[in-house]
Design a protein around this motif. Structure first.
Motif, mmCIF file in Angstrom:
data_model
loop_
_atom_site.group_PDB
_atom_site.id
_atom_site.type_symbol
_atom_site.label_atom_id
_atom_site.label_comp_id
_atom_site.label_asym_id
_atom_site.label_seq_id
_atom_site.Cartn_x
_atom_site.Cartn_y
_atom_site.Cartn_z
ATOM 1 N N TYR B 35 37.422 31.313 36.621
ATOM 2 C CA TYR B 35 38.957 30.807 36.736
ATOM 3 C C TYR B 35 39.062 29.504 36.944
ATOM 4 O O TYR B 35 38.385 28.829 37.817
ATOM 5 C CB TYR B 35 39.730 31.819 37.403
ATOM 6 C CG TYR B 35 40.052 33.209 37.103
ATOM 7 C CD1 TYR B 35 39.133 34.092 37.305
ATOM 8 C CD2 TYR B 35 41.107 33.529 36.257
ATOM 9 C CE1 TYR B 35 39.363 35.388 36.916
ATOM 10 C CE2 TYR B 35 41.197 34.618 35.859
ATOM 11 C CZ TYR B 35 40.210 35.638 36.006
ATOM 12 O OH TYR B 35 40.394 37.037 35.804
ATOM 13 N N PHE B 45 42.010 31.861 32.963
ATOM 14 C CA PHE B 45 40.642 32.845 32.773
ATOM 15 C C PHE B 45 39.914 31.989 31.701
ATOM 16 O O PHE B 45 40.207 31.563 30.745
ATOM 17 C CB PHE B 45 41.032 34.328 32.312
ATOM 18 C CG PHE B 45 39.952 34.795 31.823
ATOM 19 C CD1 PHE B 45 39.695 34.977 30.541
ATOM 20 C CD2 PHE B 45 38.820 35.438 32.518
ATOM 21 C CE1 PHE B 45 38.721 35.777 30.125
ATOM 22 C CE2 PHE B 45 37.634 36.209 32.096
ATOM 23 C CZ PHE B 45 37.568 36.361 30.676
ATOM 24 N N ARG B 55 31.129 38.837 28.112
ATOM 25 C CA ARG B 55 32.061 40.052 27.810
ATOM 26 C C ARG B 55 33.336 39.637 27.177
ATOM 27 O O ARG B 55 33.719 40.415 26.484
ATOM 28 C CB ARG B 55 32.159 40.854 29.333
ATOM 29 C CG ARG B 55 32.902 42.120 29.067
ATOM 30 C CD ARG B 55 32.139 43.077 28.115
ATOM 31 N NE ARG B 55 32.791 44.377 28.108
ATOM 32 C CZ ARG B 55 33.608 44.678 27.053
ATOM 33 N NH1 ARG B 55 33.833 43.456 25.981
ATOM 34 N NH2 ARG B 55 34.278 45.789 26.853
ATOM 35 N N LYS B 99 38.860 45.882 32.381
ATOM 36 C CA LYS B 99 39.988 44.818 33.137
ATOM 37 C C LYS B 99 40.710 45.526 34.155
ATOM 38 O O LYS B 99 41.424 45.078 35.102
ATOM 39 C CB LYS B 99 40.813 44.537 32.356
ATOM 40 C CG LYS B 99 41.588 45.670 31.469
ATOM 41 C CD LYS B 99 42.375 45.440 30.085
ATOM 42 C CE LYS B 99 42.773 46.657 29.511
ATOM 43 N NZ LYS B 99 42.487 46.870 28.142
ATOM 44 N N ASN B 100 40.675 46.887 34.518
ATOM 45 C CA ASN B 100 41.195 47.403 35.518
ATOM 46 C C ASN B 100 40.275 47.592 36.512
ATOM 47 O O ASN B 100 40.549 48.090 38.078
ATOM 48 C CB ASN B 100 41.535 49.038 35.156
ATOM 49 C CG ASN B 100 42.811 49.185 34.293
ATOM 50 O OD1 ASN B 100 43.677 48.224 33.957
ATOM 51 N ND2 ASN B 100 42.544 49.816 33.014
ATOM 52 N N SER B 101 39.113 46.817 36.794
ATOM 53 C CA SER B 101 38.215 47.290 37.711
ATOM 54 C C SER B 101 38.798 45.744 38.942
ATOM 55 O O SER B 101 38.753 44.854 38.384
ATOM 56 C CB SER B 101 36.911 46.783 37.491
ATOM 57 O OG SER B 101 35.910 47.040 38.509
ATOM 58 N N PRO B 102 39.201 45.991 40.152
ATOM 59 C CA PRO B 102 39.612 45.074 40.953
ATOM 60 C C PRO B 102 38.555 43.948 41.155
ATOM 61 O O PRO B 102 37.775 44.023 41.225
ATOM 62 C CB PRO B 102 40.051 45.737 42.319
ATOM 63 C CG PRO B 102 40.357 47.086 41.708
ATOM 64 C CD PRO B 102 39.516 47.429 40.868
ATOM 65 N N LEU B 103 39.296 42.459 41.192
ATOM 66 C CA LEU B 103 38.397 41.598 41.356
ATOM 67 C C LEU B 103 38.151 41.104 42.833
ATOM 68 O O LEU B 103 39.225 41.166 43.433
ATOM 69 C CB LEU B 103 38.881 40.390 40.557
ATOM 70 C CG LEU B 103 39.207 40.532 39.120
ATOM 71 C CD1 LEU B 103 39.637 39.461 38.317
ATOM 72 C CD2 LEU B 103 37.819 41.037 38.316
ATOM 73 N N PHE B 105 37.248 37.510 44.885
ATOM 74 C CA PHE B 105 36.979 36.250 44.795
ATOM 75 C C PHE B 105 36.543 35.499 45.725
ATOM 76 O O PHE B 105 36.431 35.905 46.904
ATOM 77 C CB PHE B 105 38.604 35.619 44.543
ATOM 78 C CG PHE B 105 39.349 35.858 43.222
ATOM 79 C CD1 PHE B 105 39.907 37.186 43.070
ATOM 80 C CD2 PHE B 105 39.130 34.832 42.099
ATOM 81 C CE1 PHE B 105 40.749 37.146 41.613
ATOM 82 C CE2 PHE B 105 40.068 34.996 40.945
ATOM 83 C CZ PHE B 105 40.494 36.278 40.720
ATOM 84 N N GLY B 106 35.626 34.535 45.077
ATOM 85 C CA GLY B 106 34.982 33.775 46.436
ATOM 86 C C GLY B 106 36.092 32.507 46.559
ATOM 87 O O GLY B 106 37.375 32.602 46.270
#
Lengths: 109, 114
Positions: B35, B45, B55, B99-103, B105-106
């Protein structure tokens, strides 16, 4: 593409309950609603996710009505450290995540 | 700590140059997302990889490219840099590809182009 709409900013006071509402009129049938919190110069942090009705965890609650066209993030008894930007997400049919501008929440003493 | 590591934390370079940003996902996560966040803006994104394969693609410029390696770390290459490329670049990872898989972040790489 699905799009979410949420207030640009909100103010509240320590100890209050804060509710942030997001509209997602075109959310797809199989999409979940996900909320993230972001502090300045840090990556967003996952808060909560739900599909419908109510979800609660140790940080927040998420209310989603039956039509799923909106959702409300509820933060109980906020503190100064809850000052952040809150993002509401609904995916789109192309497997991308659409991030809106978020809601800038300011908690005052 | 999200478990996602991004290097370097800061990068200052000149217009026209090329840089590489690196991301190590959380242990066990197969998806990596990139991102871009400009000053006081939302997240844009750029691109997603899942287990080494592209993907999904977002608003990624042709001057930008990315890849995910067999060990699942990812690199974002930015070339012919312009002043407008100055931004925070975040990497996120998730276990699945949906897309429903929680992200997770670094803490980002802050790129300054002068």
């Amino acid at each position: 593409l699905a799009k979410t709409t949420q207030p640009i900013s909100m103010d509240s006071y320590e100890g209050q309950e804060v509710n942030i509402t997001c509209s997602h009129n075109n959310i797809a049938t199989n999409d979940y609603i996900t909320w993230y919190q972001q502090f300045p110069s840090q990556g967003p942090r996952f808060i909560i996710q739900g599909y419908k009705t109510k979800v609660t965890n140790e940080v927040a609650s998420l209310f989603i009505p039956a039509d799923r066209k909106s959702s409300t993030l509820s933060l109980p008894r906020v503190s100064l450290s809850d000052t952040a930007v809150y993002y509401c997400l609904g995916g789109d049919s192309n497997y991308q995540l659409i991030w809106g501008a978020g809601t800038k929440l300011i908690i005052k003493p | 700590d999200s478990g996602v590591t991004q290097t370097p934390k800061h990068l200052i370079t000149a217009t026209g140059q090329r840089v590489t940003l690196r991301c190590s996902p959380r242990s066990g996560d197969l998806s990596v997302y990139w991102y871009q966040q400009s000053l006081d803006q939302g997240l844009q994104f750029l691109i997603q990889y899942y287990n080494g394969e592209e993907r999904a693609k977002g608003n990624i410029l042709e001057r930008f490219s990315a890849q995910q390696f067999p060990d699942l770390h990812s690199e974002l290459n930015l070339s012919s840099l312009e002043l407008g490329d100055s931004a925070l670049y975040f990497c996120a990872s998730s276990p699945g590809q949906g897309k429903n898989s929680p992200l997770h972040f670094g803490n980002g790489t802050r790129l300054t182009v002068t």
